[in-house]
Design an enzyme around this catalytic site. Structure first.
Site, PDB file in Angstrom:
ATOM      1  N   ASP A 230       0.877  -1.170   0.000  1.00 46.60           N
ATOM      2  CA  ASP A 230       0.000   0.000   0.000  1.00 46.60           C
ATOM      3  C   ASP A 230       0.915   1.221   0.000  1.00 46.60           C
ATOM      4  OD1 ASP A 230      -2.082   1.772   0.036  1.00 46.60           O
ATOM      5  OD2 ASP A 230      -3.210   0.764   1.604  1.00 46.60           O
TER       6      ASP A 230
HETATM    7  C1  BGC Z   1      -4.953   3.415   0.066  1.00 43.03           C
HETATM    8  C2  BGC Z   1      -5.059   2.502  -1.127  1.00 43.03           C
HETATM    9  C3  BGC Z   1      -4.882   3.302  -2.384  1.00 43.03           C
HETATM   10  C4  BGC Z   1      -3.526   4.002  -2.335  1.00 43.03           C
HETATM   11  C5  BGC Z   1      -3.211   4.812  -3.578  1.00 43.03           C
HETATM   12  C6  BGC Z   1      -3.698   4.273   0.037  1.00 43.03           C
HETATM   13  O1  BGC Z   1      -3.770   5.252   1.011  1.00 43.03           O
HETATM   14  O2  BGC Z   1      -4.989   2.651   1.249  1.00 43.03           O
HETATM   15  O3  BGC Z   1      -6.294   1.850  -1.124  1.00 43.03           O
HETATM   16  O4  BGC Z   1      -4.993   2.473  -3.506  1.00 43.03           O
HETATM   17  O5  BGC Z   1      -3.538   4.882  -1.216  1.00 43.03           O
HETATM   18  O6  BGC Z   1      -3.953   5.955  -3.636  1.00 43.03           O
END
Ligand code: BGC
Length: 666
Positions: A230
């Site tokens: 993530d």
């Molecule tokens: C989120 C993800 C997301 C990523 C990119 C993170 O903060 O948990 O779900 O895909 O950001 O934006």
């Protein structure tokens, strides 16, 4: 095998620096490209639609480009309709194609362990079979169009609070039967990538957790695609390579030096680096091939129509005391800003700014009920987590003169959003007061409710005659609400999570943390959602799988036949005995009698949504395979089947058993 081995003749020849670069991701939501040898893959957020952000040069700020906003995952799951979810996936993929995006960071498939999780609107269900099937249908829909998916956030990221520091402390059986199960089912649909969660599992950050990435995801679930972190979830890049994380996302300038130094010191081998590189090279190839043939089949108007159909499939009629469908030639009054159709998405990285502004409830109803008078006074509007009451007296007067008053209420992208959890599952007191005031002057009050998860409706439900829950239903939310209210479409959604009386009823309510600040003990084990409420025989307001219809269904003549050792064919008849066409969601649960280990009283194993014209009767068949009877033994380290008697329940919701039989497994 090294990617530079002669056996991989088609692989690019990479220097060690290029190999290390591939592990690091690149700027602007791209994977690294190793000096152009491994073309980068461009990713963007989902799941409620494509969230396409760009840097606005004039203001030097990031902006969201409007795209098609579909119903949230909550609504998709409540449709229990794999076909419509697949169509939604295809529509989202078309938006990606039109914006040159290779891969959407969706679907999100964490189990709804508690109704307060801020990202529940992005997640499907409290049940792993329903969640896994929905995620699988979404993946199929997107990938059939040549766009990749990233199934996220693996594993047990079920709260937003302190998500970067929180360790989910879970036993093996619970991982296998609940939190991992939802992913295991979805992985059979071959998502191009999986994204790890921010959290730790049993004390080890997911991004560095070899047991979770290498042993569970790869070895047990057979996932061979790329694993992304993530965004910003890696704190030790060397450990993450050893765990099998393919790419750290997004680019972090420190990582290259960290990895290079570990390699030079012999702490990281080329083989370990190659193992992480391979799925990234394959991902790049897949995206390149797909780019050549991708073609959008829809446009914003067609996608709006898909969003409308999905929203009508997933709306759940929760209460109806003879008030719905609305009678013709009536004087209908509407109040509450939610009726304008401009609150339809959750917040954070899953937020979508819709390209087509849907119609308001007033305009939608006027089109469908030309002989009725339909008026609207805003009365109260949404501000952060509060409601502001404005000219409400006008609304009261109009409501008192109407035949029916419709009050539109709900949450918004501040309450249901990423990075925080809800404090309460009640609507704010101003909103509750508005419902009660309207109901006081009009005994035919119906509430249309928008939210990404369970709402405690206790303070006002007895005051109103009808409740239609439409979730955060996307850009066509009010058009679909209108179609359901007036009966153009017969409601057919059923809840994908249990609606409890009070937050405290949930065994995993945050106030029940039993541990240190950053330890979240999953002491509820496999008793998540209805598995807990049904096993403990606790009352719930609306059970898992519950939803009303304007017609009625009869279940008849259950038979079950042994097909092979642990495989059973089940059949029964379903009949539409009401006076309208409709759809019924049939649910098959299994419960083991006299188990040697503690098991939920029943668990969902199969389901289908069946369309029946009025008076029509159909034979419904299911094949229950060996997986339906399995449980996980940490002692054996595998799934197994306990011999003995199993009750098979054919239900219309988890509490409503329509037919029942028992089988024996030797
Ligand atoms: C989120 C993800 C997301 C990523 C990119 C993170 O903060 O948990 O779900 O895909 O950001 O934006």
């Amino acid at each position: 095998m090294s990617i530079n081995d002669k056996n991989c003749a088609n692989d690019p020849i990479l220097t060690i620096d290029e190999k290390i670069e591939l592990l690091c991701g690149a700027k602007d939501s791209r994977t690294a490209d190793a000096n152009g040898k491994v073309p980068s893959v461009f990713v963007a957020d989902g799941p409620q639609g494509l969230r396409y952000t760009y840097l606005d040069k004039e203001t030097d700020s990031w902006k969201e480009q409007p795209t098609s906003c579909m119903p949230d995952a909550e609504v998709l799951a409540a449709s229990w309709n794999r076909e419509i979810i697949r169509e939604v996936g295809g529509a989202i993929a078309d938006d990606c194609i039109e914006h040159d995006v290779d891969l959407i960071l969706a679907p999100a498939n964490n189990i709804k362990r508690t109704p307060v999780c801020g990202r529940n609107f992005e997640y499907f269900s409290e049940d792993p079979v329903l969640a896994g099937e929905c995620a699988g249908a979404y993946i199929d829909g997107v990938q059939e169009q040549g766009i990749g998916t990233s199934l996220k956030h693996f594993l047990a990221n079920n709260l937003e609070r302190d998500r970067i520091r929180m360790s989910s402390e879970i036993d093996e059986r619970t991982i296998h039967e609940i939190y991992g199960k939802a992913f295991e089912i979805a992985i059979k649909h071959k998502p191009w990538t999986v994204m790890g969660g921010y959290n730790l599992v049993n004390g080890v950050r997911i991004s560095h957790n070899r047991k979770i990435i290498h042993d569970l995801l790869r070895n047990e679930y057979g996932f061979d695609g790329a694993v992304f972190s993530d965004w910003g979830a890696v704190s030790d890049r060397v450990a993450s390579v050893k765990a099998g994380l393919s790419a750290e996302m997004p680019y972090d300038s420190r990582s290259f030096a960290e990895l290079k130094s570990a390699y030079e010191k012999g702490e990281l081998t080329e083989r370990e680096i190659d193992e992480c590189n391979r799925p990234i090279i394959e991902l790049s190839r897949k995206a390149e091939q797909a780019r050549r043939v991708r073609k959008s089949r829809t446009n914003p108007a067609l996608r709006h129509e898909i969003a409308y159909r999905a929203a009508t499939e997933g709306a759940v009629l929760l209460k109806n005391e003879g008030i719905l469908p609305l009678a013709q030639k009536k004087n209908i009054f509407i109040t509450g800003q939610w009726a304008e159709g401009n609150i339809y998405s959750g917040g954070g990285s899953g937020h979508v700014n819709s390209v087509m502004q849907g119609k308001s409830l007033q305009n939608s109803l006027l089109e469908l009920m030309p002989e009725s008078s339909v008026s609207y006074v805003q009365g109260f509007w949404s501000l952060f987590d509060q409601a502001v009451v404005d000219k409400f007296q006008e609304a009261i007067v109009a409501a008192s003169k109407a035949d029916v008053a419709i009050v539109c209420v709900g949450t918004n992208d501040v309450i249901d959003g990423e990075g925080h959890d809800r404090d309460t599952i009640k609507l704010n007191s101003q909103t509750e007061k508005c419902i009660k005031e309207i109901a006081k002057v009009n005994e035919n009050t119906v509430v249309v409710l928008l939210s990404g998860s369970v709402i405690d409706v206790g303070n006002w439900i007895d005051d109103v005659k009808g409740l239609l829950y439409i979730g955060l239903a996307g850009e066509a939310c009010m058009e679909s609400a209108a179609a359901l209210l007036c009966g153009k479409v017969n409601p057919s959604g059923k809840l994908a999570e249990s609606w409890i009386y009070r937050l405290e009823d949930c065994p995993a309510a945050p106030s029940r943390y039993d541990g240190n600040a950053f330890v979240n003990r999953y002491s509820d084990g496999v008793l998540v959602g209805y598995r807990y409420y049904d096993t403990k025989n606790l009352p719930v307001r609306y059970p898992f799988g519950f939803g009303l219809s304007y017609t009625a269904f009869e279940y008849l003549d259950l038979t079950i036949e042994k097909k092979s050792k642990n495989e059973f064919a089940l059949s029964f008849f379903l009949s539409n005995v009401g006076d309208r066409d409709g759809k019924e969601i049939v649910q098959i649960y299994i419960g083991k009698r006299f188990s040697t280990l503690f098991r939920p009283v029943k668990e969902l194993k199969a389901f289908d949504k069946v369309s029946l014209r009025k008076g029509e009767k159909k034979q419904i068949r299911f094949l229950l395979s060996k997986e339906a009877f399995e449980t996980y033994s940490p002692v054996y380290g595998s799934h197994y089947i306990e011999p003995g008697d199993y009750d098979i329940y054919v239900c219309s919701d988890s509490r409503n058993i329509r037919l029942k039989t028992t089988i024996t497994i030797d």
